[in-house]
Design a protein around this motif. Structure first.
Motif, short mmCIF file in Angstrom:
data_model
loop_
_atom_site.label_atom_id
_atom_site.label_comp_id
_atom_site.label_asym_id
_atom_site.label_seq_id
_atom_site.Cartn_x
_atom_site.Cartn_y
_atom_site.Cartn_z
N UNK A 49 80.85 115.64 -28.59
CA UNK A 49 81.32 114.97 -27.60
C UNK A 49 80.69 115.52 -26.64
N UNK A 50 79.44 115.18 -26.12
CA UNK A 50 78.75 115.70 -24.86
C UNK A 50 79.55 115.73 -23.52
N UNK A 51 80.15 114.51 -23.45
CA UNK A 51 80.87 114.26 -22.33
C UNK A 51 81.92 115.23 -21.90
N UNK A 56 84.58 119.88 -19.51
CA UNK A 56 85.55 121.18 -19.89
C UNK A 56 84.68 122.09 -21.03
N UNK A 57 83.64 122.99 -20.26
CA UNK A 57 82.96 123.84 -20.82
C UNK A 57 83.64 125.17 -21.44
#
Length: 67
Positions: A49-51, A56-57
Motif C-alpha cells: 500500500x504505497x499511499x 505513515x513511513x
C-alpha cells in the motif's frame, strides 16, 4: 529486467519460465489489464500500500517479535 539463471536450472524450468514471460508480455500488449491489477497473487508478500507507506513511513527498524 535482468534474469540470471544459475547452472543448476534445468532446461525444462528455463523453457517454462520463458514461455510464461512471453505469455505475460503478449497479454500486456493486448491490453489485458485485469491479469496485472492485483499481482502478485501467489507470492509470500502482496502488493504494498504505497499511499499508506507515504503517509505513515516507518523510519526506524525494529526487530520482529518471536511468536
Amino acid at each position: 529486467m535482468l534474469i540470471e539463471p544459475t547452472e543448476s536450472e534445468s532446461l525444462v524450468s528455463l523453457t517454462l519460465f520463458l514461455a510464461t514471460m512471453r505469455d505475460l508480455a503478449m497479454r500486456a500488449l493486448r491490453g489485458e489489464k485485469e491479469r496485472f491489477l492485483g499481482a502478485p497473487f501467489y507470492a509470500p508478500r502482496k502488493r504494498l500500500d504505497e499511499t499508506a507507506a507515504a503517509r505513515k513511513p516507518v523510519l526506524k527498524w525494529t526487530k520482529p517479535k518471536l511468536v
